[in-house]
Design a protein around this motif. Sequence first.
Motif, mmCIF file in Angstrom:
data_model
loop_
_atom_site.group_PDB
_atom_site.id
_atom_site.type_symbol
_atom_site.label_atom_id
_atom_site.label_comp_id
_atom_site.label_asym_id
_atom_site.label_seq_id
_atom_site.Cartn_x
_atom_site.Cartn_y
_atom_site.Cartn_z
ATOM 1 N N PHE A 144 0.822 -1.210 0.000
ATOM 2 C CA PHE A 144 0.000 0.000 0.000
ATOM 3 C C PHE A 144 0.858 1.263 0.000
ATOM 4 C CE2 PHE A 144 -2.089 2.986 3.170
ATOM 5 C CZ PHE A 144 -2.822 3.668 2.222
ATOM 6 N N LEU A 145 1.771 1.396 0.961
ATOM 7 C CA LEU A 145 2.617 2.582 1.030
ATOM 8 C C LEU A 145 3.575 2.638 -0.156
ATOM 9 C CD1 LEU A 145 3.515 2.752 4.837
ATOM 10 C CD2 LEU A 145 1.760 4.010 3.596
ATOM 11 N N VAL A 177 14.153 3.745 -0.105
ATOM 12 C CA VAL A 177 12.952 3.904 0.724
ATOM 13 C C VAL A 177 12.532 2.522 1.196
ATOM 14 C CG1 VAL A 177 10.574 4.738 0.838
ATOM 15 C CG2 VAL A 177 12.242 5.910 -0.633
ATOM 16 N N ASN A 178 12.491 2.327 2.512
ATOM 17 C CA ASN A 178 12.109 1.030 3.071
ATOM 18 C C ASN A 178 10.689 1.100 3.626
ATOM 19 O OD1 ASN A 178 12.162 -1.595 4.194
ATOM 20 N ND2 ASN A 178 12.764 -0.743 6.172
ATOM 21 N N THR A 179 9.767 0.391 2.978
ATOM 22 C CA THR A 179 8.372 0.366 3.432
ATOM 23 C C THR A 179 7.936 -1.022 3.890
ATOM 24 O OG1 THR A 179 7.352 -0.197 1.299
ATOM 25 C CG2 THR A 179 7.888 2.110 1.668
ATOM 26 N N ILE A 220 -3.101 9.336 9.837
ATOM 27 C CA ILE A 220 -2.562 10.259 8.830
ATOM 28 C C ILE A 220 -2.951 9.736 7.461
ATOM 29 C CG2 ILE A 220 -0.360 9.020 8.807
ATOM 30 C CD1 ILE A 220 1.008 11.630 8.014
ATOM 31 N N HIS A 221 -3.261 10.649 6.564
ATOM 32 C CA HIS A 221 -3.615 10.232 5.201
ATOM 33 C C HIS A 221 -2.341 9.903 4.430
ATOM 34 C CE1 HIS A 221 -5.294 10.310 1.128
ATOM 35 N NE2 HIS A 221 -6.458 10.113 1.709
ATOM 36 N N VAL A 222 -2.415 8.894 3.560
ATOM 37 C CA VAL A 222 -1.248 8.444 2.814
ATOM 38 C C VAL A 222 -0.672 9.562 1.945
ATOM 39 C CG1 VAL A 222 -2.612 7.551 0.859
ATOM 40 C CG2 VAL A 222 -0.357 6.576 1.365
ATOM 41 N N ASP A 223 -1.509 10.486 1.470
ATOM 42 C CA ASP A 223 -1.003 11.597 0.661
ATOM 43 C C ASP A 223 -0.033 12.470 1.445
ATOM 44 O OD1 ASP A 223 -2.573 10.682 -1.379
ATOM 45 O OD2 ASP A 223 -4.081 12.263 -1.243
#
Length: 441
Positions: free
Chosen positions: A11-12, A73-75, A193-196
């Motif tokens: 998702f992220l 970037v580690n998600t 928090i919103h993903v945007d």
Amino acid sequence: MKILICGAQGFLGRHISQVLQDAGHEVCHGVRKPKLPERLIDPEEIAIDYVQDTEPAIWEKRLRRLGQIDVIVNTVGILNETTELSFDAIHRDAPAALFYAAARCGVKSIVQISALGGANEAEHPEAMTGYMQSKRAADKALIELAPGGLSYLILRPSLVVGLDGSSSQLFRSMASLPLLGLPGRGEQQLQPIHVDDLCAAIAIWLADENRHSLVLNAVGPQAMSYRRMLEIYRLAMGMPAQCLFSIPMPVMRMAASAARLLPQNVLTPDSLRMLEQDNVADATGLAAHLGRLAKSHKDWFTGIPANMLASSAIAGWSLPLFRYVLALVWFVTAAVSFGLYPVSGSLALLQPLGLSGAPAMFMLMAASTLDLCLGLATLLWPRRILWLMQIALIVGYSCVIAIYSPEYYLHPFGPVLKNLPILALLAYLFAHQRDTLRDTK
């Protein structure tokens, strides 16, 4: 810049990738299952496995093969452990190995998506769950590399809201239920928090050529109770007030322990402990970084029709409910035919078809076995072809009855007419079934 996103299929990862590509960056996706076989080189996608990739040498070889990577970037993350997936490997060992290899390969910056701990984490670190301990261990490993010239952005979000987010989908489904039990009084505090906004925080930090290392609590502008969050989701779906009741916390803890035996990862002792610890923080740091306040709950689903939100949320629980009910129908039908109903009576129903004796018994047992198999398949193998098979079978049964025993169509209990709602249920399941490519091979 050339950016490697680990966990790009999540998702992220999907949202971050889109924002960075829109900003003109070259993005390489680190995924568990690449579209192309490993022997074929795809500059936009590489195979990674945080369960196995826990040695710096593995990552160093991979990074050098990719060429000069400027940012990682580690998600990657999991909510609950299994026998194959551990917090220590996925949250601590693999990221630490990646960070160390990145420093060796000249990577300039790393973005680490961590997690917001409980409100009393600093005062009571012993209360942290295994999930939080492993996240903090990875944060520490990254921070210790900073003096060597590596800059970092560590984001610690509370719940992340987004239309396609698994947690948001879960909470919307829960909010759409007609009746729902709350842990305690539902006053546990959260700060979604919103993903945007999460993506914007990353884009802003990367746009600064003189970026400095930073740890941010990625939280929305307002804390809210668990109960209030569900009310907000329900309002967004245009639904009336939900009927809520309180479940005492001792009961919830016992239920969470028992739920570990079930094939689910929503209700666990750790997830309940994290909820009880209040997941909130000061929002001013993120607001200063963004240059504005993060989105409030009023803007979470702006432009998305309420009926669209509601229909997808209701499908989240109605689809499994319909499957279980349908499976129960097949199981009960099989049990009745196997002998719960007198076998002589069942055999008598086959006489209008011209069947008696051994052929009738064979037909009865075959039909009962088929019903049992369909019940098992409904539970364990939901597929479009399965729903079509059941539709065809019920239509076939109904046609046979129409020819040989038409009196059942006028029976006061309507045994044949009850096939109509079952056919409607099967049509609903067929319309919502999404078979994967592997399923259809």
